[in-house]
Design a protein around this motif. Structure first.
Motif, PDB file in Angstrom:
ATOM      1  N   GLU A 178       5.176   4.332  -7.504  1.00 13.86           N
ATOM      2  CA  GLU A 178       4.268   3.199  -7.750  1.00 13.86           C
ATOM      3  C   GLU A 178       3.737   2.677  -6.409  1.00 13.86           C
ATOM      4  O   GLU A 178       4.497   2.580  -5.442  1.00 13.86           O
ATOM      5  N   THR A 179       2.442   2.322  -6.390  1.00 13.62           N
ATOM      6  CA  THR A 179       1.877   1.756  -5.161  1.00 13.62           C
ATOM      7  C   THR A 179       2.234   0.270  -5.080  1.00 13.62           C
ATOM      8  O   THR A 179       2.102  -0.462  -6.070  1.00 13.62           O
ATOM      9  N   SER A 230       1.763  -3.503  -4.173  1.00 13.98           N
ATOM     10  CA  SER A 230       0.670  -4.444  -3.891  1.00 13.98           C
ATOM     11  C   SER A 230       1.095  -5.448  -2.822  1.00 13.98           C
ATOM     12  O   SER A 230       0.281  -6.107  -2.186  1.00 13.98           O
ATOM     13  N   GLY A 284       0.809  -1.211   0.000  1.00 14.86           N
ATOM     14  CA  GLY A 284       0.000   0.000   0.000  1.00 14.86           C
ATOM     15  C   GLY A 284       0.846   1.267   0.000  1.00 14.86           C
ATOM     16  O   GLY A 284       0.376   2.335  -0.399  1.00 14.86           O
ATOM     17  N   ALA A 285       2.103   1.136   0.468  1.00 18.32           N
ATOM     18  CA  ALA A 285       3.010   2.294   0.401  1.00 18.32           C
ATOM     19  C   ALA A 285       3.461   2.457  -1.048  1.00 18.32           C
ATOM     20  O   ALA A 285       3.119   1.648  -1.906  1.00 18.32           O
ATOM     21  N   THR A 286       4.214   3.519  -1.306  1.00 17.52           N
ATOM     22  CA  THR A 286       4.688   3.716  -2.685  1.00 17.52           C
ATOM     23  C   THR A 286       6.203   3.604  -2.721  1.00 17.52           C
ATOM     24  O   THR A 286       6.888   3.873  -1.728  1.00 17.52           O
TER      25      THR A 286
END
Lengths: 452, 296
Positions: free
Chosen positions: A200-201, A203, A194-196
């Protein structure tokens, strides 16, 4: 008339069957014990079929996990079964069967093998064994290597990551020059799902650093990079252990912290190179890289191809040898020949593979051992990443620790290093207890062997 | 005549005693003899007699104590779980209306699968398909209920339990077979009259069935206990003794000392100590469970 035809048919059939049986028994079959790695696919799919087609000699390859490999080679050799004609050579395991391996000097002379292609340090570490087999060439090097540092260059260069790292640590995000910097970078990149990262996030969770640390073998391989970076050798010229040094406790405390804070938990079930699959999948930011794994993360079909940067291992400030960079042991290996009736045929196969096919072998495996591989324009032009990979690889090799050529190395150093680190990391013993155990066991082994 | 009569049974069992002596006695004596020596795999020709030194070192080694504890937890865990599961399955299978049906026959064959499977395969299946944190069966099932399963084989809190469950699954079919056969020998009239007296279901199980098959339970528990005590393959394939040394049972310690550390003298000392522990445990257990009365 019919009867005569039947008799002739029977006679011809018998002759054919006997002929087939005779040719089958006359065919030379070489048995090869192999270590897993990128060369296995190349051998299986290209080199062995080609060699069999060219020569009619059959080559049966058996690939075993690293620990089982040396154990099986040892058992077969000690029992004189002649089961393997040749096998993967690791200098660290050689002591287990050193007296069952064929000396190669006569074969090298007879078949005109060009030994001049190998540097003296490679000959010293991977082709000779001065204590166990003094004065002899006992193996042909194939991929001498030592671990380096691999990182996601695209993430390191990303402006948002650069800015965040600068803000948090007060220095630019770059390949680490000390082990403490390596830890900071690993912690920086360890992020939950959920972090980037680089915009990009994620998964899945992202881990900062990893090696394959399944105890005791995988743990030993990885942890010895810390031990040798500390400037420790294991023992001195009198076979007194130098592991009483308090710097070992600093090293293992660091290692425990690095594992707990930044490694994927699965790393403890990985034996060798499996962590690179995590890097390939975008789940790992930086990693220890044994060079034979480079195609996993930077080969043509890897999603991370072209995104990886390479550097030497960082320095441990205050290390006992004033080393300017870190270092692991010179590992990787070569090929040895057991003293079987097939030893000349086995040598011919090895010569064909590693000399006649040197460039092709490198193209398919990215493994380096010979001088001509480092200068061949076809080889050097085959992968874009060689521009950054080879300088790090070659610099690291000049600092690699050549393991002591004694039969006791495996028992006294390698396995006990793995047990020591695992016992501390998993809280089985206090660091001091584990240190005493290692030192006492090592010195007892040397005393038993008459070295002390 | 009398001495001839006394001699006869001995004559019958003599071939078995000799065969047993050769097959069991020689390796045991050899293992004990080796345990009194210093013998390294890389110096096989250099065997030195050290008396009880290996045993003295063993008893002082905290890793040995840790492995004994792990082995005891593992063995008793496997035994208790497999006996309870075996009793439960056998009781259901022997219930009137189920016993003897084609479905029962199918399930009996089905239950035998883990028993006939190679132990390494059981371990690998457990590691790759059952307990694997991302794709394994257990966490998949937990996921259906919205729960996040742990990393079963990687966490020190759960690895031993996952290992026990896997090995108990392998041991359960033997218990099912024996208990099913034992329950089938209980006279139907006895159960019917108990039912008439109001003792059905659980009461019949507790007051009639279990007492009548107590020797079978004792026998199976002993077999499972000694089997689990010696277990190597499943644990090696499942966890390799990890995480850390959480599942490093004695048989893995023997492997580590003998093969990885090349210390065959120490490995044999551990093996011989295991033999003594199993023998003592078995004797105590047989006395407690009165298995010795079985022949009477």
């Amino acid at each position: 008339m019919l009867r005569r035809f039947q008799v002739w048919s029977l006679a011809v059939s018998l002759a054919v069957v006997i002929g087939l049986l005779a040719s089958a028994t006359a065919q030379t079959t070489l048995r090869l014990a192999e270590h897993p790695g990128p060369h296995v696919e190349a051998l299986e799919e290209y080199f062995i079929p080609l060699y069999e087609e060219l020569t009619g000699v059959k080559v049966l390859m058996e690939v075993l996990p690293p620990t089982q490999l040396w154990q099986k080679m040892q058992l077969e050799a000690q029992a004189n079964t002649n089961y393997y004609d040749m096998g993967y050579h690791s200098p660290g395991w050689f002591g287990y069967y050193y007296d069952k391996v064929a000396g190669l000097d006569d074969l090298i002379a007879e078949f005109d093998f060009d030994i001049g292609q190998y540097s003296q340090s490679v000959i010293d570490s991977h082709m000779t064994s001065p204590i166990l087999r003094p004065g002899e060439i006992v193996a042909i090097a194939r991929n001498p290597q030592t671990p380096i540092y691999a990182y996601r260059m695209d993430w390191f260069e990303h402006p948002a990551e650069q800015a965040a790292f600068q803000a948090e640590y007060g220095r630019p995000l770059a390949a680490p020059t000390t082990w403490e910097e390596l830890y900071d970078i690993a912690v920086f990149f360890t992020r939950p799902a959920g972090a980037t990262v680089a915009g990009e996030t994620l998964s899945q969770p992202l881990f900062g650093y990893s090696a394959s640390i399944k105890p005791p073998g995988g743990m030993a391989r990885a942890f010895l990079a810390i031990v040798y970076s500390l400037g420790l050798d294991g023992w001195d010229e009198n076979y007194d252990s130098d592991l009483r040094d308090p710097i070992l406790l600093e090293g293992v405390a660091y290692w425990k912290k690095l594992i707990e804070d930044t490694f994927p938990p699965q790393a403890q079930t990985w034996d060798f190179l499996e962590h690179l699959s995590f890097m390939r999948e975008g789940r790992l930011a930086t990693a220890e890289l044994w060079p034979e794994g480079v195609l996993t993360i930077d080969g043509g079909d890897a999603p991370t191809a072209g995104k990886i940067g390479y550097a030497v291992l960082p320095q441990w400030p205050g290390n006992r040898k004033d080393l300017p960079i870190g270092r692991g042991f010179i590992g990787g290996g070569g090929m040895l020949i057991f003293d079987t009736p097939n030893k000349a045929e086995a040598f011919k196969f090895i010569q064909w593979l590693l000399e006649d096919q040197a460039a092709e072998f490198n193209l398919r495996t990215a493994m380096f051992a010979r001088a001509d591989q480092f200068t061949d324009p076809v080889v050097l032009g085959s992968y874009d990443f060689y521009d950054t990979f080879l300088p790090a690889f070659q610099e690291q090799m000049t600092y690699g620790f050549p393991r002591q050529h004694v039969a006791e190395y495996g028992a006294a150093m390698y396995n006990l290093a793995g047990e020591f680190a695992a016992d501390v990391v998993f809280d089985v013993m206090t660091p001091e207890q584990a240190q005493s155990r290692w030192v006492e066991m090592m010195e007892r082994i040397f005393t038993e062997s008459g070295f002390r | 005549m009398s001495s001839r009569r006394n001699f006869k049974p001995w004559a019958f069992i003599l071939p078995g005693v000799i065969a047993g002596g050769v097959v069991l006695g020689v390796p045991v004596v050899q293992a004990f003899w080796t345990s009194l020596h210093r013998l390294r795999m890389y110096r096989m020709h250099d065997q030195v007699f050290v008396g009880l030194d290996n045993y003295a070192r063993l008893l002082q080694d905290p890793l040995f104590h840790l492995s004994v504890r792990s082995t005891v937890v593992f063995s008793f865990g496997c035994t208790i779980l497999s006996v309870i599961a075996g009793l439960a399955v056998a009781s259901v299978m022997s219930t009137r209306g189920i016993r003897g049906t084609s479905a029962a026959r199918f399930f009996m064959a089905f239950y035998l699968v883990p028993f006939v499977a190679t132990q390494v395969v059981v371990g690998m299946m457990g590691r790759l398909y059952v307990w694997e944190p991302e794709y394994g069966l257990v966490n998949f099932l937990l996921g259906l209920f919205g729960a996040d399963g742990p990393m079963w084989l990687i966490s020190r809190d759960t690895a031993m339990w996952a290992t026990i469950v896997t090995n108990a699954w392998r041991l359960t079919p033997l218990a099912v077979l024996i208990f099913y056969a034992a329950l089938a020998t209980i006279p139907e009239e006895l159960l019917e009259s108990a039912e008439v007296d109001g003792a059905g279901g659980w009461k019949a199980l507790a007051l009639i069935k279990l007492p009548l098959i107590r020797y079978h339970i004792g026998f199976i528990a002993l077999i499972q206990l000694t089997s689990a005590f010696r277990e190597f393959d499943t644990v090696f394939a499942l966890t390799g003794g990890g995480p850390g040394r959480t599942t490093n049972v004695l048989s893995l310690l023997v492997y580590n000392e003998g093969i990885s550390n090349s210390d065959m003298g120490m490995a044999n000392a551990i093996s011989f100590t295991m033999l003594i522990i199993v023998a003592v445990l078995s004797l105590v257990y047989m006395r407690l469970a009165r298995l010795g009365d079985l022949g009477n």
